[in-house]
Design a protein around this motif. Structure first.
Motif, PDB file in Angstrom:
ATOM      1  N   TYR A  56     111.546  57.173   3.040  1.00 26.27           N
ATOM      2  CA  TYR A  56     110.776  55.990   2.580  1.00 26.27           C
ATOM      3  C   TYR A  56     110.138  56.678   1.242  1.00 26.27           C
ATOM      4  CZ  TYR A  56     107.597  59.822   4.627  1.00 26.27           C
ATOM      5  OH  TYR A  56     107.072  61.377   4.819  1.00 26.27           O
ATOM      6  N   LYS A  57     110.713  57.532   0.722  1.00 22.28           N
ATOM      7  CA  LYS A  57     110.533  58.172  -0.211  1.00 22.28           C
ATOM      8  C   LYS A  57     111.942  57.301  -1.379  1.00 22.28           C
ATOM      9  CE  LYS A  57     109.016  62.297   0.746  1.00 22.28           C
ATOM     10  NZ  LYS A  57     108.612  63.625   1.526  1.00 22.28           N
ATOM     11  N   ALA A 109     110.170  61.328  13.028  1.00 22.81           N
ATOM     12  CA  ALA A 109     109.489  61.508  11.603  1.00 22.81           C
ATOM     13  C   ALA A 109     110.584  63.031  11.067  1.00 22.81           C
ATOM     14  CB  ALA A 109     107.952  62.394  11.812  1.00 22.81           C
ATOM     15  N   THR A 110     110.674  63.263   9.766  1.00 22.21           N
ATOM     16  CA  THR A 110     110.936  64.805   9.572  1.00 22.21           C
ATOM     17  C   THR A 110     110.693  66.095  10.118  1.00 22.21           C
ATOM     18  OG1 THR A 110     111.757  63.801   7.064  1.00 22.21           O
ATOM     19  CG2 THR A 110     112.200  65.887   6.871  1.00 22.21           C
ATOM     20  N   SER A 111     109.233  66.357  10.118  1.00 27.07           N
ATOM     21  CA  SER A 111     108.836  67.185  10.442  1.00 27.07           C
ATOM     22  C   SER A 111     109.507  67.764  11.932  1.00 27.07           C
ATOM     23  CB  SER A 111     107.665  67.381  10.043  1.00 27.07           C
ATOM     24  OG  SER A 111     106.723  66.917   9.467  1.00 27.07           O
ATOM     25  N   ASP A 121     107.387  71.947   6.909  1.00 23.44           N
ATOM     26  CA  ASP A 121     108.292  72.468   6.747  1.00 23.44           C
ATOM     27  C   ASP A 121     108.298  74.020   7.433  1.00 23.44           C
ATOM     28  OD1 ASP A 121     109.152  70.492   5.554  1.00 23.44           O
ATOM     29  OD2 ASP A 121     111.276  71.194   5.158  1.00 23.44           O
ATOM     30  N   SER A 139     114.504  65.623   1.872  1.00 22.52           N
ATOM     31  CA  SER A 139     113.390  64.288   1.770  1.00 22.52           C
ATOM     32  C   SER A 139     114.212  64.317   0.482  1.00 22.52           C
ATOM     33  CB  SER A 139     112.359  64.769   2.659  1.00 22.52           C
ATOM     34  OG  SER A 139     112.582  65.236   3.656  1.00 22.52           O
ATOM     35  N   HIS A 140     113.804  64.940  -0.022  1.00 23.11           N
ATOM     36  CA  HIS A 140     113.818  64.327  -2.034  1.00 23.11           C
ATOM     37  C   HIS A 140     115.066  64.040  -2.525  1.00 23.11           C
ATOM     38  CE1 HIS A 140     109.501  65.358  -2.363  1.00 23.11           C
ATOM     39  NE2 HIS A 140     109.895  64.809  -3.113  1.00 23.11           N
ATOM     40  N   SER A 160     113.340  62.095   4.605  1.00 25.21           N
ATOM     41  CA  SER A 160     112.853  61.878   4.826  1.00 25.21           C
ATOM     42  C   SER A 160     113.086  60.364   4.784  1.00 25.21           C
ATOM     43  CB  SER A 160     111.366  60.922   3.784  1.00 25.21           C
ATOM     44  OG  SER A 160     110.864  63.130   3.850  1.00 25.21           O
ATOM     45  N   THR A 169     114.702  73.105   1.678  1.00 19.57           N
ATOM     46  CA  THR A 169     114.861  71.735   0.805  1.00 19.57           C
ATOM     47  C   THR A 169     115.300  71.910  -0.463  1.00 19.57           C
ATOM     48  OG1 THR A 169     112.606  71.017   1.286  1.00 19.57           O
ATOM     49  CG2 THR A 169     112.926  70.331   0.184  1.00 19.57           C
ATOM     50  N   PHE A 209     110.020  69.998  -3.990  1.00 17.65           N
ATOM     51  CA  PHE A 209     109.046  68.680  -4.177  1.00 17.65           C
ATOM     52  C   PHE A 209     108.100  68.651  -4.743  1.00 17.65           C
ATOM     53  CE2 PHE A 209     104.765  69.586  -2.763  1.00 17.65           C
ATOM     54  CZ  PHE A 209     104.705  71.007  -2.234  1.00 17.65           C
ATOM     55  N   ASP A 243     117.339  70.645   4.090  1.00 15.80           N
ATOM     56  CA  ASP A 243     115.974  69.068   4.101  1.00 15.80           C
ATOM     57  C   ASP A 243     116.129  68.523   2.384  1.00 15.80           C
ATOM     58  OD1 ASP A 243     113.987  67.137   4.048  1.00 15.80           O
ATOM     59  OD2 ASP A 243     112.368  69.359   5.019  1.00 15.80           O
ATOM     60  N   PHE A 294     108.203  72.726   1.374  1.00 19.71           N
ATOM     61  CA  PHE A 294     107.270  72.024   1.520  1.00 19.71           C
ATOM     62  C   PHE A 294     106.442  72.178   2.817  1.00 19.71           C
ATOM     63  CE2 PHE A 294     106.112  68.167   3.882  1.00 19.71           C
ATOM     64  CZ  PHE A 294     105.261  67.050   2.620  1.00 19.71           C
TER      65      PHE A 294
HETATM   66  C1  LIG Z   1     108.174  63.929   2.420  1.00 22.57           C
HETATM   67  C2  LIG Z   1     108.568  65.930   2.855  1.00 22.57           C
HETATM   68  C3  LIG Z   1     108.304  65.980   4.701  1.00 22.57           C
HETATM   69  C4  LIG Z   1     107.985  64.574   4.856  1.00 22.57           C
HETATM   70  O1  LIG Z   1     107.758  65.100   6.264  1.00 22.57           O
HETATM   71  P1  LIG Z   1     107.257  63.886   6.960  1.00 22.57           P
HETATM   72  O2  LIG Z   1     107.411  65.153   9.608  1.00 22.57           O
HETATM   73  O3  LIG Z   1     107.897  63.072   7.845  1.00 22.57           O
HETATM   74  O4  LIG Z   1     106.109  63.496   7.052  1.00 22.57           O
HETATM   75  C5  LIG Z   1     109.113  66.588   5.046  1.00 22.57           C
HETATM   76  N1  LIG Z   1     109.412  67.851   4.357  1.00 22.57           N
HETATM   77  C6  LIG Z   1     110.116  67.630   2.299  1.00 22.57           C
HETATM   78  C7  LIG Z   1     110.704  68.389   1.824  1.00 22.57           C
HETATM   79  C8  LIG Z   1     109.344  66.343   2.292  1.00 22.57           C
HETATM   80  O5  LIG Z   1     109.265  66.294   0.993  1.00 22.57           O
END
Ligand SMILES: *Cc1c(COP(=O)(O)O)cnc(C)c1O
Length: 427
Positions: free
Chosen positions: A233-234, A100-102, A132, A210-211, A231, A179, A183, A208, A129
């Motif tokens: 899944y976005k 997972a990203t975390s 993070d 993710s977005h 991530s 990030t 978010f 990061d 986020f």
């Molecule tokens: C969605 C998101 C995550 C998600 O982390 P997971 O561990 O994959 O659930 C982490 N950081 C940011 C900035 C996000 O937007």
């Protein structure tokens, strides 16, 4: 582009001119009265993924069983990593799909701090986020509470000023962990200049994405970025809980050791050695057995984004968020809404946040109104934000028009008052 009219004809015209419009047909879209503006949270399902997964389950798992590891599966984390590398300006051997990203953030941040042992400051920002932040706080505890986490402030809770970044990063900083696209507000950093500030101070830079990935072009190599996570899944449409990715600059890979030692990150997992020796290259950032079903679902999704091309997706996303903001100014600002995203497109990702004192109930009314009303799926973020995610690969201008028009109606006619303020587990 200057928009001059709130006539729906403009939206129709923009859809007609859109060269990416055919991509919408690549996704499962069965409910014409549902407008989905939440691709920044969970992207839509590609049609090809449905067929592919049938085969993966029936044939690769059901028939080939353990033989599939060598036939199909074992190299997926690096193969898919090489595809994501194309979207983020990385070399093919610098990206790994895993965990997972975390968890990836934990591994990368801890590896970076070990490599900068003489420094005890970590820099992040005030609206990063929460996961993070939690990971960084946990790392500080784990390392004996010697490090300090310093957060770059934000005067308006929407943007970060360059001068505040510059005055927070100093020569005690080991790691700058941010990030890229926020978010909540959708604020986007200038990756070139912030990475340069970190490097000038002698710190490592971890982004990061993710977005960002699938939403805005990213060029990690040209910015000389050290580490990144994100991530899938976005905006990449990889499916719920799809494994995330991490990037480590090639020159750093052999210098860093990630803290979670599992057999997949060892030199020869199937030699079953008693003592751990890290794999060479990016593979040392693996831990355990990858979730093959989720990994497989990711591939058709990434291929679509590659085919659509990031530059074209970004151009459309800018036009769409500009259009959204134009309509919000015409219709929603007079109804007590505030725009909580940067107005300049170069500082904005692919979603737009609007706040309102009744945001929670408005969001519920948008999602839950019974027919004949259309449903608009957005999300609510504390304390008063509604996020509208534009996924340029499948969102249309007409959908944006209808969604904003519906928001206007929900507030004008006080429809939101019929909804409760009780919150479900996932908002
Ligand atoms: C969605 C998101 C995550 C998600 O982390 P997971 O561990 O994959 O659930 C982490 N950081 C940011 C900035 C996000 O937007």
């Amino acid at each position: 582009m200057q928009f001059k009219s709130t006539d729906i004809g403009i939206a129709h015209k923009l859809d007609k001119q859109d060269e990416l419009a055919p991509f919408r047909n690549e996704f499962v879209i069965n409910e014409p009265d549902v407008i989905y503006l939440n691709g920044n949270s969970l992207g839509r399902l590609p049609k090809h993924t449905v067929d592919l997964m049938q085969n993966v389950i029936k044939h690769e798992w059901g028939e080939r069983l353990v033989r599939s590891w060598n036939e199909e599966w074992i190299n997926l984390p690096t193969q898919l990593g090489a595809k994501i590398a194309k979207l983020i300006g990385a070399r093919h051997d610098e990206v790994l799909v895993t965990d997972a990203t975390s968890i990836n953030l934990f591994k990368c941040a801890l590896a970076a701090l070990h490599a900068r042992k003489d420094r005890l400051k970590i820099v992040s920002d005030i609206f990063n986020f929460p996961s993070d932040m939690y990971i960084l706080q946990g790392i500080i505890d784990l390392l004996g509470k010697r490090h300090q986490l310093e957060l770059i402030p934000s005067a308006d809770n929407t943007t970060i000023a360059s001068s505040d970044i510059a005055s927070t990063i100093d020569n005690k900083t080991a790691l700058v962990c941010l990030t890229h696209v926020a978010f909540k507000s959708s604020f986007m950093y200038d990756m070139v200049s912030v990475t340069e500030m970190a490097h000038k101070a002698g710190a490592l830079m971890l982004w990061d994405l993710s977005h960002s990935v699938g939403a805005v072009p990213v060029d990690l190599n040209s910015c000389n970025v050290d580490l990144a996570v994100g991530s899938t899944y976005k905006y990449l449409n990889g499916g719920p809980g799809a494994p995330a990715f991490l990037y480590v600059r090639r020159e750093l890979q052999e210098k860093l050791n990630q803290p979670i030692r599992g057999w997949f990150g060892s030199k020869e997992p199937f030699a079953f050695e008693k003592k751990f020796t890290p794999a060479s290259g990016i593979s040392r950032f693996k831990i355990g057995t990858p979730p093959i079903l989720s990994m497989k679902a990711l591939e058709p999704a990434i291929d679509l984004i590659i085919k659509a091309k990031m530059e074209r997706l970004r151009a459309k996303s800018i036009l769409q968020t500009e259009y959204l903001i134009y309509l919000a100014k015409q219709w929603l600002i007079p109804l007590d809404f505030t725009i909580k995203s940067p107005l300049k497109p170069e500082s904005r990702g692919s979603h737009v946040s609007l706040s309102h004192p009744e945001a929670y109930r408005i969001n519920r009314a948008l999602i839950d109104s019974p027919p004949p009303a259309i449903k608009v799926i957005t999300d609510f973020r504390e304390p008063d934000n509604i996020r509208l995610g534009v996924a340029p690969i499948y969102t249309t201008f007409t959908e944006i028009y209808k969604a904003l028009n519906r928001m206007k109606t929900v507030v004008e006619e006080k429809i939101y008052k019929q909804y409760s303020t009780d919150k479900p587990a996932v908002t």
